[in-house]
Design a protein around this motif. Structure first.
Motif, PDB file in Angstrom:
ATOM      1  N   THR A   1      16.539  36.204 -52.874  1.00  0.00           N
ATOM      2  CA  THR A   1      17.208  35.687 -51.679  1.00  0.00           C
ATOM      3  C   THR A   1      18.713  35.522 -51.903  1.00  0.00           C
ATOM      4  OG1 THR A   1      16.629  33.402 -52.307  1.00  0.00           O
ATOM      5  CG2 THR A   1      15.145  34.540 -50.798  1.00  0.00           C
TER       6      THR A   1
ATOM      7  N   TRP B   1       8.966  32.658 -41.465  1.00  0.00           N
ATOM      8  CA  TRP B   1      10.238  33.327 -41.737  1.00  0.00           C
ATOM      9  C   TRP B   1      10.920  33.736 -40.432  1.00  0.00           C
ATOM     10  CZ3 TRP B   1      13.157  34.400 -46.101  1.00  0.00           C
ATOM     11  CH2 TRP B   1      12.609  33.977 -47.312  1.00  0.00           C
TER      12      TRP B   1
ATOM     13  N   ILE C   1       9.676  39.744 -49.310  1.00  0.00           N
ATOM     14  CA  ILE C   1       9.043  38.569 -49.920  1.00  0.00           C
ATOM     15  C   ILE C   1       7.569  38.825 -50.233  1.00  0.00           C
ATOM     16  CG2 ILE C   1       8.566  36.119 -49.654  1.00  0.00           C
ATOM     17  CD1 ILE C   1      11.530  36.830 -49.927  1.00  0.00           C
TER      18      ILE C   1
ATOM     19  N   ASN D   1      14.660  29.719 -49.744  1.00  0.00           N
ATOM     20  CA  ASN D   1      15.412  30.873 -49.244  1.00  0.00           C
ATOM     21  C   ASN D   1      16.896  30.587 -49.327  1.00  0.00           C
ATOM     22  OD1 ASN D   1      16.363  33.129 -47.911  1.00  0.00           O
ATOM     23  ND2 ASN D   1      15.964  32.269 -45.878  1.00  0.00           N
TER      24      ASN D   1
ATOM     25  N   ALA E   1      19.183  32.568 -48.890  1.00  0.00           N
ATOM     26  CA  ALA E   1      19.926  33.381 -47.926  1.00  0.00           C
ATOM     27  C   ALA E   1      19.970  32.724 -46.552  1.00  0.00           C
ATOM     28  CB  ALA E   1      19.298  34.773 -47.807  1.00  0.00           C
ATOM     29  N   GLN E   2      19.468  31.491 -46.437  1.00  0.00           N
ATOM     30  CA  GLN E   2      19.408  30.845 -45.125  1.00  0.00           C
ATOM     31  C   GLN E   2      20.800  30.662 -44.512  1.00  0.00           C
ATOM     32  OE1 GLN E   2      16.502  30.268 -43.655  1.00  0.00           O
ATOM     33  NE2 GLN E   2      17.383  29.424 -41.788  1.00  0.00           N
TER      34      GLN E   2
END
Length: 291
Positions: free
Chosen positions: A100, A194, A85, A35, A37-38
């Motif tokens: 992401t 998530w 997702i 991910n 985009a974390q």
């Protein structure tokens, strides 16, 4: 004394990277997805706390704003999985990476338009409170970062190792079809992961914002956190913390002893060397899949 102060500063920053890296590892450990985009989820969690707590917005008490922001990011993480997702099921990992990355751009744009693109400060009771131990200057926010990171890392490591749900999460990552036939609700497990990663991002964002200002581009810290996760071992929770601390330690010493043009490259140089000589990380956890 200067060396010790640099160590403390590097440890605090490294724990922030470690917290974000924990989110990377949690999702990868359960779904084998990365991910990207974390870091932006961390940034969004910080801005949600700012929106709930600062007097210019809702102005809620800090002790109410913090859990509210953490729960909100848990819901956002859950929705990211079931809305985005899950629709990519069966697609390549490259597709998830691209989605992401795009999601990170959307989060930065949304945060900038709602809260502004200029740096802002979270009205936290931790700001300005310092302790001195043996002549070492240590901010209360830095101390809380270190304690929270170690506690969460140990807690999640024990959870994955000793609980039925934690083992189910690992089983789902190794072979989703086999896990499904064994009665494990694979989709629900992944959505839960998530959600947990979203809450972890919020904790990292709150602690990061308590140390200074926050702006939409703070999400780019996720790049360093990803480097930390790879250095420590992408499937290892303690490795995420170790990698974060290593990256955090490198930065202040590189800034102090290496010319400015080269100091920022050092964490990525270490990542390059790690990928060449030990691609699975320091605390590698490599498993063979049964087919």
């Amino acid at each position: 004394m200067e060396t010790i102060q640099l160590l403390v500063s590097g440890l605090a920053n490294g724990c922030i990277y470690g917290l974000i890296a924990l989110g990377f590892v949690l999702i990868y450990k359960a779904t084998e997805a990365v991910n990207f985009a974390q870091g932006d989820m961390m940034m969004l969690g910080a801005f949600l706390t700012l929106g709930f707590a600062n007097s210019n917005f809702l102005g809620l008490p800090f002790l109410i704003a913090v859990p509210l922001a953490i729960l909100s990011m848990g819901v956002i993480g859950y929705l990211i999985d079931i809305v985005i997702i899950r629709r990519l099921f069966g697609q390549s990992q490259v597709a998830i990476v691209i989605v992401t990355i795009a999601l990170g751009f959307v989060m930065r744009f949304a945060a900038g338009n709602i809260f502004g693109f200029e740096p802002q400060t979270l009205e936290s009771p931790l700001i300005g409170r310092d302790v001195t131990v043996g002549g070492i200057f240590l901010g209360l926010d830095e101390l809380l970062v270190i304690i929270a990171t170690i506690g969460l890392t140990v807690g999640f490591w024990l959870y994955f190792s000793n609980t039925k749900l934690g083992i189910a999460m690992q089983a789902a990552s190794q072979n989703q079809l086999a896990a499904y036939y064994m009665g494990i609700p694979v989709k629900r497990v992944q959505s839960l992961i998530w959600a947990i990663a979203g809450m972890m991002a919020a904790v990292a964002g709150i602690l990061y914002a308590s140390k200074g200002s926050i702006d939409p581009n703070a999400g780019l810290l996720g790049i360093k956190a990803f480097a930390a996760a790879v250095i420590g071992g992408m499937g290892s929770l303690p490795g995420a913390l170790l990698g974060g601390i290593i990256v955090g330690m490198i930065e202040p010493f590189a800034s102090r002893y290496i010319p400015a043009g080269y100091s920022q490259v050092m964490p990525y140089l270490l990542l390059f060397l790690m990928l060449v000589f030990r691609p699975h990380g320091i605390l590698a956890q490599v498993h063979r899949k049964k087919v």
